[in-house]
Design an enzyme around this catalytic site. Structure first.
Site, PDB file in Angstrom:
ATOM      1  N   HIS A  94      54.180  24.197   2.894  1.00  0.00           N
ATOM      2  CA  HIS A  94      53.497  24.459   4.164  1.00  0.00           C
ATOM      3  C   HIS A  94      52.075  24.929   3.900  1.00  0.00           C
ATOM      4  O   HIS A  94      51.684  25.183   2.759  1.00  0.00           O
ATOM      5  CB  HIS A  94      54.269  25.448   5.035  1.00  0.00           C
ATOM      6  CG  HIS A  94      54.466  26.799   4.427  1.00  0.00           C
ATOM      7  ND1 HIS A  94      53.424  27.659   4.169  1.00  0.00           N
ATOM      8  CD2 HIS A  94      55.594  27.451   4.027  1.00  0.00           C
ATOM      9  CE1 HIS A  94      53.892  28.776   3.652  1.00  0.00           C
ATOM     10  NE2 HIS A  94      55.207  28.679   3.544  1.00  0.00           N
ATOM     11  N   ASP A 108      54.476  34.402  10.574  1.00  0.00           N
ATOM     12  CA  ASP A 108      55.483  35.463  10.558  1.00  0.00           C
ATOM     13  C   ASP A 108      56.757  34.989  11.255  1.00  0.00           C
ATOM     14  O   ASP A 108      56.700  34.114  12.134  1.00  0.00           O
ATOM     15  CB  ASP A 108      54.961  36.706  11.280  1.00  0.00           C
ATOM     16  CG  ASP A 108      53.786  37.351  10.563  1.00  0.00           C
ATOM     17  OD1 ASP A 108      53.683  37.176   9.336  1.00  0.00           O
ATOM     18  OD2 ASP A 108      52.975  38.016  11.232  1.00  0.00           O
ATOM     19  N   TYR A 165      43.979  37.879  10.349  1.00  0.00           N
ATOM     20  CA  TYR A 165      45.298  38.396  10.702  1.00  0.00           C
ATOM     21  C   TYR A 165      45.273  38.856  12.158  1.00  0.00           C
ATOM     22  O   TYR A 165      44.609  39.835  12.502  1.00  0.00           O
ATOM     23  CB  TYR A 165      45.698  39.550   9.782  1.00  0.00           C
ATOM     24  CG  TYR A 165      46.060  39.105   8.389  1.00  0.00           C
ATOM     25  CD1 TYR A 165      47.364  38.726   8.076  1.00  0.00           C
ATOM     26  CD2 TYR A 165      45.097  39.035   7.389  1.00  0.00           C
ATOM     27  CE1 TYR A 165      47.700  38.296   6.807  1.00  0.00           C
ATOM     28  CE2 TYR A 165      45.420  38.607   6.109  1.00  0.00           C
ATOM     29  CZ  TYR A 165      46.721  38.244   5.827  1.00  0.00           C
ATOM     30  OH  TYR A 165      47.049  37.811   4.563  1.00  0.00           O
ATOM     31  N   LEU A 171      53.551  35.840  19.499  1.00  0.00           N
ATOM     32  CA  LEU A 171      52.443  35.161  18.830  1.00  0.00           C
ATOM     33  C   LEU A 171      52.783  33.688  18.689  1.00  0.00           C
ATOM     34  O   LEU A 171      53.845  33.335  18.174  1.00  0.00           O
ATOM     35  CB  LEU A 171      52.181  35.777  17.456  1.00  0.00           C
ATOM     36  CG  LEU A 171      51.041  35.153  16.641  1.00  0.00           C
ATOM     37  CD1 LEU A 171      49.701  35.331  17.364  1.00  0.00           C
ATOM     38  CD2 LEU A 171      50.972  35.771  15.247  1.00  0.00           C
TER      39      LEU A 171
END
Length: 314
Positions: free
Chosen positions: A43, A48, A179, A200
Site C-alpha cells: 500500500h 489508521d 498527520y 476520518l
C-alpha cells in the site's frame, strides 16, 4: 519437508480500495492480495484502523513505483470531538483530559487560520515514524516519550464544514507527511478545550478518480459472480486496476525510440529529444508508448534509469 511457497500470479496495477473502518491497512492489503492471487502487493501510506477511504494498493511491478504516491497530496474529511483530549489523538485512545468548550465563532475562525499554508508539525508519538530504529508508537505503548523534531508540511485548504455542540467537522487538503490527528490535537489545545478525531475519511490521493474506488465486499461479490459464470475471477477483477505507472502520473513523460530504449532498459543513460532540464520522468518506449520505468535527467541532459519494469503483462 516444507511445502513450496505459493507464488501467485503476475498481475500489475493499482487498486483504489475504499478501506473499511476497524481494519488495519496491512490487514486490508493481505485480503486484496489473496483475492487477486497476486505475487506481490503493497500500500501507499497507511490509514489508521479508525479511518476509511482511499487506500491505493499496488500489485506486482506497480509496487516499485508506490513511493511516488507517498509524496502526493491527500484530501480528508474529519470530525473532531471537542472537550476531550486522548493519548492517541483519536477515539481509539484513552481520555487524558476533559475541559469545557467555551470558544466563540471568531476564535475558531482565527485558530483555523493558523493551520493554513506552510506550517510545522510535531508528529504524534502514536505514529510509524522511527526514532533510533524503533517506531514511535512502540515507545508510546511502553509509556515512553522520545524527542521529535517539527517537520514542514503544507495545508493547501482547510474548510470549515460545521460546528454542532461538541463536534467540529473539517475538510483538509494537505501535503505528504501531514498527520490529521495532530492537526486536531493542536487545534484543540489552541482553542483551550482539547479535541480528538472520532471520524476520518481519506477522500482523495493525488489525482486518482474517486469513482474508481471499490470495497472489499464488491471484490468478493465479483469473485462469487465469476464462480457462478464459471469464468476466471481475473476477468472481472483485473479491469478495476489503474495502470502500473499511475503512482507517478504527476511526472512528465519521455518517450524513447526502440533503438534507445534497449540501452535504457539495460541500465544505461541515453540521449533523446524533448526532455526537461532536470528531475524525474516517466519513460515509455515505441509508438505504443509502453511504460518501461522511471528515469532522471542527469548533469549531461541524458535520461538515466532509476526504477525499471522487469516483468510486464503480456
Amino acid at each position: 519437508m516444507s511445502r513450496p511457497r505459493r507464488r501467485g500470479r503476475d498481475i500489475h496495477g493499482v487498486l483504489l480500495l475504499d478501506k473499511p473502518q476497524g481494519m488495519s491497512s496491512n490487514d486490508v492489503l493481505q485480503k486484496v492480495k489473496r483475492i487477486y492471487n497476486a505475487n506481490r502487493a503493497g500500500h501507499t501510506g497507511a490509514l489508521d484502523p479508525l479511518a476509511t477511504g482511499m487506500l491505493p494498493i499496488c500489485l506486482g511491478e506497480a509496487t516499485k513505483f508506490s513511493q511516488y504516491l507517498l509524496d502526493s497530496d491527500k484530501r480528508y474529511r474529519v470530525i473532531a470531538r471537542l472537550g476531550q483530549r486522548t493519548d492517541t489523538s483519536d477515539a481509539d485512545g484513552q481520555i487524558v483530559q476533559e475541559r469545557p468548550v467555551t470558544f466563540s465563532a471568531e476564535q475558531l475562525a482565527a485558530a483555523l487560520e493558523t493551520f493554513r499554508g506552510d506550517i510545522e508539525q510535531i508528529p504524534s508519538m502514536y505514529s510509524a515514524l522511527k526514532y533510533q530504529g524503533k517506531k514511535l508508537y512502540e515507545y508510546a505503548r511502553q509509556g515512553i516519550e522520545v524527542p521529535r523534531e517539527a517537520r514542514p508540511i503544507t495545508v493547501y485548504e482547510l474548510l470549515f464544514i460545521r460546528h454542532e455542540g461538541d463536534e467540529l467537522e473539517l475538510e483538509v487538503h494537505c501535503s505528504k507527511g501531514t498527520y490529521i490527528r495532530t492537526i486536531i490535537d493542536d487545534l484543540g489545545e489552541k482553542l483551550g478545550c482539547g479535541a480528538h478525531v472520532i471520524f476520518l475519511r481519506r477522500l482523495a490521493v493525488s489525482k486518482y478518480p474517486v469513482d474508481r474506488m471499490v470495497t472489499l465486499e464488491q471484490l468478493r461479490e465479483l469473485v462469487e459472480q465469476a464462480e457462478r459464470q464459471d469464468i476466471p475471477a481475473a476477468q472481472l477483477l483485473d479491469p478495476l486496476l489503474m495502470p502500473m505507472d499511475s503512482p507517478a502520473s504527476d511526472y512528465p513523460v519521455v518517450n524513447l525510440p526502440l533503438t534507445s530504449s534497449v540501452y535504457f532498459k539495460n541500465g544505461n543513460p541515453v540521449r533523446t529529444t524533448g526532455v526537461p532540464l532536470e528531475g524525474l520522468v516517466r519513460v515509455t518506449e515505441g509508438d505504443d508508448e509502453k511504460f518501461i520505468g522511471m528515469g532522471e535527467i542527469d548533469d549531461e541532459g541524458r535520461v538515466a534509469p532509476r526504477r525499471l519494469v522487469v516483468e510486464y503483462p503480456a
